[in-house]
Design a protein around this motif. Structure first.
Motif, PDB file in Angstrom:
ATOM      1  N   ALA A 158       0.824  -1.211   0.000  1.00 19.61           N
ATOM      2  CA  ALA A 158       0.000   0.000   0.000  1.00 19.61           C
ATOM      3  C   ALA A 158       0.859   1.262   0.000  1.00 19.61           C
ATOM      4  O   ALA A 158       0.393   2.335  -0.383  1.00 19.61           O
ATOM      5  N   GLU A 159       2.117   1.130   0.413  1.00 19.97           N
ATOM      6  CA  GLU A 159       3.020   2.280   0.396  1.00 19.97           C
ATOM      7  C   GLU A 159       3.688   2.477  -0.960  1.00 19.97           C
ATOM      8  O   GLU A 159       4.298   3.518  -1.202  1.00 19.97           O
ATOM      9  N   SER A 160       3.570   1.499  -1.852  1.00 20.60           N
ATOM     10  CA  SER A 160       4.338   1.521  -3.100  1.00 20.60           C
ATOM     11  C   SER A 160       4.030   2.693  -4.018  1.00 20.60           C
ATOM     12  O   SER A 160       4.947   3.223  -4.662  1.00 20.60           O
ATOM     13  N   PRO A 161       2.766   3.161  -4.146  1.00 24.54           N
ATOM     14  CA  PRO A 161       2.533   4.288  -5.051  1.00 24.54           C
ATOM     15  C   PRO A 161       3.197   5.583  -4.577  1.00 24.54           C
ATOM     16  O   PRO A 161       3.402   6.499  -5.370  1.00 24.54           O
ATOM     17  N   MET A 162       3.517   5.675  -3.279  1.00 24.12           N
ATOM     18  CA  MET A 162       4.090   6.894  -2.746  1.00 24.12           C
ATOM     19  C   MET A 162       5.571   7.027  -3.088  1.00 24.12           C
ATOM     20  O   MET A 162       6.109   8.128  -3.137  1.00 24.12           O
ATOM     21  N   GLY A 163       6.257   5.902  -3.287  1.00 21.37           N
ATOM     22  CA  GLY A 163       7.689   5.951  -3.484  1.00 21.37           C
ATOM     23  C   GLY A 163       8.409   6.114  -2.155  1.00 21.37           C
ATOM     24  O   GLY A 163       7.795   6.319  -1.105  1.00 21.37           O
TER      25      GLY A 163
ATOM     26  N   LEU B 273     -17.233   3.532  22.510  1.00 24.11           N
ATOM     27  CA  LEU B 273     -16.193   2.972  23.367  1.00 24.11           C
ATOM     28  C   LEU B 273     -15.226   4.010  23.918  1.00 24.11           C
ATOM     29  O   LEU B 273     -14.582   3.751  24.942  1.00 24.11           O
ATOM     30  N   MET B 274     -15.063   5.129  23.236  1.00 21.34           N
ATOM     31  CA  MET B 274     -14.097   6.128  23.684  1.00 21.34           C
ATOM     32  C   MET B 274     -14.618   7.544  23.422  1.00 21.34           C
ATOM     33  O   MET B 274     -14.058   8.283  22.626  1.00 21.34           O
ATOM     34  N   PRO B 275     -15.703   7.925  24.083  1.00 24.85           N
ATOM     35  CA  PRO B 275     -16.303   9.239  23.841  1.00 24.85           C
ATOM     36  C   PRO B 275     -15.394  10.408  24.198  1.00 24.85           C
ATOM     37  O   PRO B 275     -15.574  11.513  23.691  1.00 24.85           O
ATOM     38  N   ASN B 276     -14.409  10.175  25.068  1.00 25.33           N
ATOM     39  CA  ASN B 276     -13.483  11.241  25.464  1.00 25.33           C
ATOM     40  C   ASN B 276     -12.159  11.162  24.715  1.00 25.33           C
ATOM     41  O   ASN B 276     -11.141  11.685  25.178  1.00 25.33           O
ATOM     42  N   LEU B 277     -12.183  10.511  23.573  1.00 20.74           N
ATOM     43  CA  LEU B 277     -10.987  10.371  22.742  1.00 20.74           C
ATOM     44  C   LEU B 277     -10.369  11.743  22.469  1.00 20.74           C
ATOM     45  O   LEU B 277     -11.066  12.698  22.138  1.00 20.74           O
ATOM     46  N   ARG B 278      -9.045  11.823  22.590  1.00 19.44           N
ATOM     47  CA  ARG B 278      -8.357  13.087  22.328  1.00 19.44           C
ATOM     48  C   ARG B 278      -6.975  12.800  21.747  1.00 19.44           C
ATOM     49  O   ARG B 278      -6.357  11.768  22.026  1.00 19.44           O
ATOM     50  N   VAL B 279      -6.500  13.731  20.945  1.00 23.44           N
ATOM     51  CA  VAL B 279      -5.163  13.637  20.356  1.00 23.44           C
ATOM     52  C   VAL B 279      -4.148  14.111  21.384  1.00 23.44           C
ATOM     53  O   VAL B 279      -4.339  15.139  22.043  1.00 23.44           O
ATOM     54  N   ILE B 280      -3.076  13.356  21.527  1.00 23.23           N
ATOM     55  CA  ILE B 280      -1.984  13.755  22.419  1.00 23.23           C
ATOM     56  C   ILE B 280      -0.689  13.757  21.608  1.00 23.23           C
ATOM     57  O   ILE B 280      -0.476  12.913  20.766  1.00 23.23           O
ATOM     58  N   GLY B 281       0.165  14.711  21.832  1.00 18.18           N
ATOM     59  CA  GLY B 281       1.401  14.753  21.066  1.00 18.18           C
ATOM     60  C   GLY B 281       1.168  15.280  19.665  1.00 18.18           C
ATOM     61  O   GLY B 281       0.085  15.744  19.303  1.00 18.18           O
ATOM     62  N   GLU B 282       2.212  15.195  18.855  1.00 17.31           N
ATOM     63  CA  GLU B 282       2.182  15.755  17.504  1.00 17.31           C
ATOM     64  C   GLU B 282       1.932  14.656  16.474  1.00 17.31           C
ATOM     65  O   GLU B 282       2.705  13.697  16.383  1.00 17.31           O
ATOM     66  N   PRO B 283       0.876  14.765  15.686  1.00 19.43           N
ATOM     67  CA  PRO B 283       0.646  13.774  14.621  1.00 19.43           C
ATOM     68  C   PRO B 283       1.763  13.812  13.585  1.00 19.43           C
ATOM     69  O   PRO B 283       2.381  14.858  13.358  1.00 19.43           O
ATOM     70  N   THR B 284       2.018  12.671  12.963  1.00 17.32           N
ATOM     71  CA  THR B 284       3.019  12.572  11.897  1.00 17.32           C
ATOM     72  C   THR B 284       2.304  12.427  10.560  1.00 17.32           C
ATOM     73  O   THR B 284       1.649  11.403  10.320  1.00 17.32           O
ATOM     74  N   PRO B 285       2.384  13.431   9.674  1.00 16.52           N
ATOM     75  CA  PRO B 285       1.715  13.313   8.369  1.00 16.52           C
ATOM     76  C   PRO B 285       2.342  12.203   7.523  1.00 16.52           C
ATOM     77  O   PRO B 285       3.499  11.827   7.715  1.00 16.52           O
ATOM     78  N   ARG B 286       1.563  11.669   6.586  1.00 18.58           N
ATOM     79  CA  ARG B 286       2.104  10.682   5.647  1.00 18.58           C
ATOM     80  C   ARG B 286       3.254  11.311   4.873  1.00 18.58           C
ATOM     81  O   ARG B 286       3.163  12.459   4.434  1.00 18.58           O
ATOM     82  N   PRO B 287       4.368  10.579   4.682  1.00 21.67           N
ATOM     83  CA  PRO B 287       5.539  11.134   3.994  1.00 21.67           C
ATOM     84  C   PRO B 287       5.380  11.100   2.476  1.00 21.67           C
ATOM     85  O   PRO B 287       6.127  10.445   1.752  1.00 21.67           O
ATOM     86  N   THR B 288       4.384  11.795   1.986  1.00 16.02           N
ATOM     87  CA  THR B 288       4.098  11.807   0.552  1.00 16.02           C
ATOM     88  C   THR B 288       3.402  13.099   0.202  1.00 16.02           C
ATOM     89  O   THR B 288       2.733  13.702   1.039  1.00 16.02           O
ATOM     90  N   ASN B 289       3.572  13.534  -1.047  1.00 18.14           N
ATOM     91  CA  ASN B 289       2.880  14.751  -1.469  1.00 18.14           C
ATOM     92  C   ASN B 289       1.668  14.446  -2.337  1.00 18.14           C
ATOM     93  O   ASN B 289       1.066  15.358  -2.898  1.00 18.14           O
ATOM     94  N   VAL B 290       1.291  13.174  -2.445  1.00 17.70           N
ATOM     95  CA  VAL B 290       0.138  12.820  -3.274  1.00 17.70           C
ATOM     96  C   VAL B 290      -1.024  12.256  -2.465  1.00 17.70           C
ATOM     97  O   VAL B 290      -2.076  11.963  -3.019  1.00 17.70           O
TER      98      VAL B 290
END
Length: 413
Positions: A183-188, A385-402
């Motif tokens: 699944a990562e192959s189209p990104m290079g 199951l997780m109504p209080n779900l929250r993001v912690i820390g810094e998300p890492t974007p996909r390493p691709t521009n497409v």
């Protein structure tokens, strides 16, 4: 020769990224979008102020209008390939799959895969999707803190695609491991070791599909590989096309769903908590939440098409071989199509057009109903199951521009 091919691919990927960075600094709009995706909507607004089509000094025309993008996607004079049927990107991983073909080959191959997505089977898939979703989330909840992508959004579509294709339980881990790499192959990739791992995964999946084809000839079942194997025995599809079609379903099904779930989580719980509260209050808004996430943050922000004969577009005559860039992320926020287009709103007004995140016309995403179902089931289960779900820390974007999504999204319950 394989090591030389791998080195060549990696060097081309690095060179392409370097060229994009240089062109972005010169002001090229498409390269600005590709180089710094976080600022793409600022670029879209600048271009839209000049009109629905922008012609850069170099490169193809850029289409920002929902109306024009829709027209191009439905125009039979504009396709995926060059006039005469040659591929515009023969080294692309998806080359040779029906997503990269025009009629009649596109029609033939898509029609063979379509029965896997018929309504009756989709209803059966829902039970499996709900079970896998709950199993994954129960495990995540016990951790308290986890990576939403690696622990949930990524394993879910792999498990669903395994069922769809008919991968036996004894090969489930092999399929999941190789499937994530494929699944990562189209990104290079910029790393030689990573490229070699991707190639090994693609080769091993090819062997797995070939083995399963042989088994399905003797013992057909109600799965995609059986459907395609039957078509191969009737000379309606070649063995190579069959393997590539299975690979396409894997890549397309994985990328759309994993990015949809990751984007939804970040948008709802972190960026727009009022909309998360609204969804918790009324879980039946889940289907509308899926559509708004796809409109607001499409996993595939742009795509190309090629004029196969002379085409008139927005008052301009475009000759054959003209490439067009369709900016779906811009079209999805076209103020002529949507009220308050830059607002993320689950309760949008009726009558607005469908977003273009699944494309349109003959190339409309075959697996769109399945992706929508996976997104809806995921959101309902997360609310429960997780109504209080929250993001912690810094998300890492996909390493691709497409593609637009997250490689890692740390969360807590």
């Amino acid at each position: 020769m394989s090591i030389l091919n791998d080195v060549s691919r990696v060097l081309k990927y690095r060179a392409r990224n370097a060229a994009v960075a240089i062109m972005a600094r010169t002001g090229d709009p498409l390269c600005r979008i590709m180089h710094r995706p976080a600022g793409e909507h600022t670029v879209y607004a600048e271009l839209r102020a000049r009109g629905p089509v922008h012609q850069p000094k170099q490169g193809p025309p850029l289409l920002l209008s929902h109306r024009l993008c829709s027209e191009v996607l439905r125009d039979t004079r504009i396709g995926m390939r060059l006039p005469g049927g040659r591929s515009a990107s023969p080294n692309n991983t998806l080359s040779g799959t029906f997503i990269e073909y025009d009629p009649p080959d596109h029609t033939r191959l898509r029609r063979l895969a379509a029965p896997a997505f018929r309504p009756r089977l989709l209803r059966d898939y829902r039970t499996r999707i709900e079970k896998v979703t709950l199993d994954l989330l129960h495990s995540a909840v016990r951790k308290g803190e986890f990576d939403l992508v690696t622990d949930f959004a990524s394993p879910l579509p792999i498990a669903v695609i395994s069922d769809l294709l008919g991968i036996p339980d004894e090969h489930a881990d092999r399929f999941a491991r190789n499937g994530r790499l494929m699944a990562e192959s189209p990104m290079g990739t910029s790393r030689l070791g990573h490229q070699r791992a991707i190639n090994a995964a693609i080769a091993d999946l090819g062997r797995l599909f070939a083995d399963l084809m042989e088994q399905r000839r003797a013992d057909p079942r109600d799965d995609v590989i059986s459907l395609l194997t039957a078509a191969e025995s009737e000379d309606r599809i070649t063995a190579d096309e069959l393997v590539k079609t299975c690979g396409l379903l894997l890549i397309a099904g994985f990328e759309t769903t994993v990015n949809l779930i990751g984007n939804a989580t970040k948008l709802l719980t972190d960026d727009h908590p009022a909309q998360w509260a609204l969804l918790k209050q009324d879980p039946d808004l889940a289907p509308r939440a899926v559509e708004e996430v796809l409109r607001y943050a499409p996993p595939v922000p742009f795509a190309s098409r090629i004029c196969q004969e002379t085409v008139d577009l927005d008052g301009r005559s475009l000759p054959p071989k003209t490439m067009l860039m369709l900016l779906f992320a811009a079209a999805n926020r076209d103020p002529e199509a949507y009220a308050e287009p830059d607002q993320f709103l689950l309760e949008r007004a009726a009558g607005e057009p469908e977003h273009l995140s699944f494309s349109s016309g003959i190339h409309y995403c075959l697996g769109a109903p399945l992706a929508r179902m996976e997104g809806e089931v995921a959101l309902r289960a997360m609310i429960e199951l997780m109504p209080n779900l929250r993001v912690i820390g810094e998300p890492t974007p996909r390493p691709t521009n497409v593609l637009r999504g997250y490689l890692h999204l740390p969360v807590a319950v």
